[in-house]
Design an enzyme around this catalytic site. Structure first.
Site, PDB file in Angstrom:
ATOM      1  N   SER A  68       0.791  -1.237   0.000  1.00 34.14           N
ATOM      2  CA  SER A  68       0.000   0.000   0.000  1.00 34.14           C
ATOM      3  C   SER A  68       0.820   1.283   0.000  1.00 34.14           C
ATOM      4  O   SER A  68       0.257   2.362  -0.190  1.00 34.14           O
ATOM      5  CB  SER A  68      -0.928   0.022   1.205  1.00 34.14           C
ATOM      6  OG  SER A  68      -2.051  -0.773   0.928  1.00 34.14           O
ATOM      7  N   LYS A  71       0.352   3.320  -2.929  1.00 34.92           N
ATOM      8  CA  LYS A  71      -0.839   4.169  -3.108  1.00 34.92           C
ATOM      9  C   LYS A  71      -0.482   5.649  -3.043  1.00 34.92           C
ATOM     10  O   LYS A  71      -1.093   6.483  -3.714  1.00 34.92           O
ATOM     11  CB  LYS A  71      -1.875   3.848  -2.025  1.00 34.92           C
ATOM     12  CG  LYS A  71      -2.482   2.453  -2.128  1.00 34.92           C
ATOM     13  CD  LYS A  71      -3.302   2.126  -0.887  1.00 34.92           C
ATOM     14  CE  LYS A  71      -3.975   0.763  -0.976  1.00 34.92           C
ATOM     15  NZ  LYS A  71      -4.585   0.359   0.302  1.00 34.92           N
ATOM     16  N   TYR A 193      -3.024  -2.706 -10.532  1.00 37.46           N
ATOM     17  CA  TYR A 193      -2.998  -2.404  -9.089  1.00 37.46           C
ATOM     18  C   TYR A 193      -2.200  -3.476  -8.333  1.00 37.46           C
ATOM     19  O   TYR A 193      -1.352  -3.162  -7.491  1.00 37.46           O
ATOM     20  CB  TYR A 193      -4.435  -2.304  -8.558  1.00 37.46           C
ATOM     21  CG  TYR A 193      -4.516  -2.253  -7.049  1.00 37.46           C
ATOM     22  CD1 TYR A 193      -4.131  -1.103  -6.346  1.00 37.46           C
ATOM     23  CD2 TYR A 193      -4.943  -3.358  -6.317  1.00 37.46           C
ATOM     24  CE1 TYR A 193      -4.175  -1.066  -4.956  1.00 37.46           C
ATOM     25  CE2 TYR A 193      -4.997  -3.320  -4.924  1.00 37.46           C
ATOM     26  CZ  TYR A 193      -4.614  -2.182  -4.255  1.00 37.46           C
ATOM     27  OH  TYR A 193      -4.647  -2.152  -2.878  1.00 37.46           O
ATOM     28  N   TYR A 245      -4.359   4.119   7.759  1.00 37.30           N
ATOM     29  CA  TYR A 245      -5.718   3.536   7.773  1.00 37.30           C
ATOM     30  C   TYR A 245      -6.505   3.992   9.001  1.00 37.30           C
ATOM     31  O   TYR A 245      -6.455   5.141   9.383  1.00 37.30           O
ATOM     32  CB  TYR A 245      -5.657   2.006   7.714  1.00 37.30           C
ATOM     33  CG  TYR A 245      -4.710   1.475   6.703  1.00 37.30           C
ATOM     34  CD1 TYR A 245      -4.880   1.778   5.355  1.00 37.30           C
ATOM     35  CD2 TYR A 245      -3.634   0.697   7.069  1.00 37.30           C
ATOM     36  CE1 TYR A 245      -4.007   1.287   4.406  1.00 37.30           C
ATOM     37  CE2 TYR A 245      -2.750   0.206   6.126  1.00 37.30           C
ATOM     38  CZ  TYR A 245      -2.948   0.510   4.809  1.00 37.30           C
ATOM     39  OH  TYR A 245      -2.086   0.029   3.887  1.00 37.30           O
ATOM     40  N   VAL A 263       1.027  -3.752   3.904  1.00 35.81           N
ATOM     41  CA  VAL A 263       0.945  -5.056   4.582  1.00 35.81           C
ATOM     42  C   VAL A 263       2.163  -5.940   4.326  1.00 35.81           C
ATOM     43  O   VAL A 263       2.314  -6.988   4.961  1.00 35.81           O
ATOM     44  CB  VAL A 263      -0.335  -5.859   4.242  1.00 35.81           C
ATOM     45  CG1 VAL A 263      -1.564  -5.252   4.874  1.00 35.81           C
ATOM     46  CG2 VAL A 263      -0.493  -6.056   2.759  1.00 35.81           C
TER      47      VAL A 263
END
Ligand code: GLN
Length: 319
Positions: A68, A71, A193, A245, A263
């Site tokens: 992530s 992102k 992705y 998050y 992760v």
């Protein structure tokens, strides 16, 4: 950074590495089956200043999947390519308080909640331009290359593993298709992705990326403007409000460093005007954040007054 401060930082990260080494709390994120095979004991801490001074301890050259953390970089790419307004039409900027893989949208705005949760990230990947999949892959490759200084390489086993099992992301993507938020090349976008998440980076790489973002988008060693200062500002804001998050609020309160976790076990932290800090340790907590990584950031923030709003925060290259 003065010699004294540099020595203090070096001693501290060595000490933290030793102290936290035995902590085996958390577990590798085995919902991507291939991630269960990574060595959970790997542990690294790295830091780089905006003038290119670099320090690290542990497995700092060991490579792992960025997950992530991608992102944040992809959000920068979307803002640079399409501008704020177009991106905001599809993806908002509000923290959700939900888990990163929640199947929720911003119902009011008919868009994904923010670019750091999976829905937003997939909508951002959908915005990658190009004629067909190869062209789009190339666009993402070039972006990584600017940050890393070399061609990015995906971990093909992790990529395939997520492609084969990432049905929750599929659900999120098709929900967004049904609402007209993304285009109908859904499988292609999902594959892109998964590929962007499978890119291999080291803790040292992440520290350099952090220093670049801390330096208004200018790479600390090559001097290249990797991303514009304007876009960099937006990336940092999102990192602070949404990067960790549903732990983002606590993180902002206690650590106060714009950051992004993945992760795979990495955490990238950005100290605006100062440098980047990165950690790697694959055991993650219930939020998907690296357990030992969070502990390192808590300690570094406290010991070096790194919280953004700390009156003692170091803010020049000479402190
Ligand atoms: N590839 C992962 C996923 O989509 C990334 C999640 C993460 O790092 N939190 O589930």
């Amino acid at each position: 950074m003065t010699v004294e401060r540099r020595d203090w930082f070096r001693t501290t990260i060595e000490q933290l590495h030793g102290e936290l080494g035995p902590d085996t709390t958390g577990a590798t994120a085995d919902y991507i089956p291939e991630l269960a095979n990574v060595d959970p004991d790997r542990f690294a801490i790295a830091g780089e200043t905006i003038d290119g001074q670099h320090l690290d301890v542990g497995d700092a050259q060991h490579r792992f999947t960025i997950q992530s953390i991608s992102k944040l970089l992809m959000y920068g790419l979307a803002l640079e390519t399409h501008g704020r307004d177009r991106v905001l039409e599809r993806v908002g900027v509000a923290p959700t308080g939900d888990s990163f893989n929640a199947i929720t949208l911003d119902e009011h705005g008919n868009r994904a909640p923010n670019p750091m949760v999976n829905a937003g990230a997939i909508a951002i990947t959908d915005l990658v331009e190009g004629d067909g999949v190869d062209d789009r892959v190339e666009t993402v490759r070039r972006m990584y290359e600017r940050y890393l200084g070399h061609r990015p390489e995906p971990d093909r086993a992790v990529w395939a593993s997520e492609r084969a099992t990432g049905h929750r992301n599929r659900a999120i993507a098709y929900l967004m298709l049904s609402r007209g938020i993304i285009d109908d090349r859904v499988e292609e976008t999902l594959d892109l992705y998964f590929a962007q998440c499978a890119v291999l980076v080291s803790t040292d790489d992440l520290a350099t990326i952090g220093a670049t973002l801390a330096n208004h988008g200018v790479h600390p060693r090559t001097g290249e403007q990797v991303v514009s200062a304007e876009v960099c500002r937006d990336m940092l804001t999102i990192a602070l409000t949404c990067g960790m998050y549903d732990y983002a609020g606590e993180w902002a309160f206690t650590v106060g460093i714009p950051a992004k976790s993945g992760v795979g076990g990495g955490i990238l932290g950005i100290l605006p005007g100062v440098g980047g800090i990165a950690t790697f340790s694959p055991r993650v907590d219930e939020y998907g954040n690296s357990v030992r990584g969070v502990r390192v950031f808590e300690e570094l923030s406290r010991r070096f007054s790194l919280h953004l709003f700390d009156p003692e925060r170091p803010w020049t290259r000479t402190t």
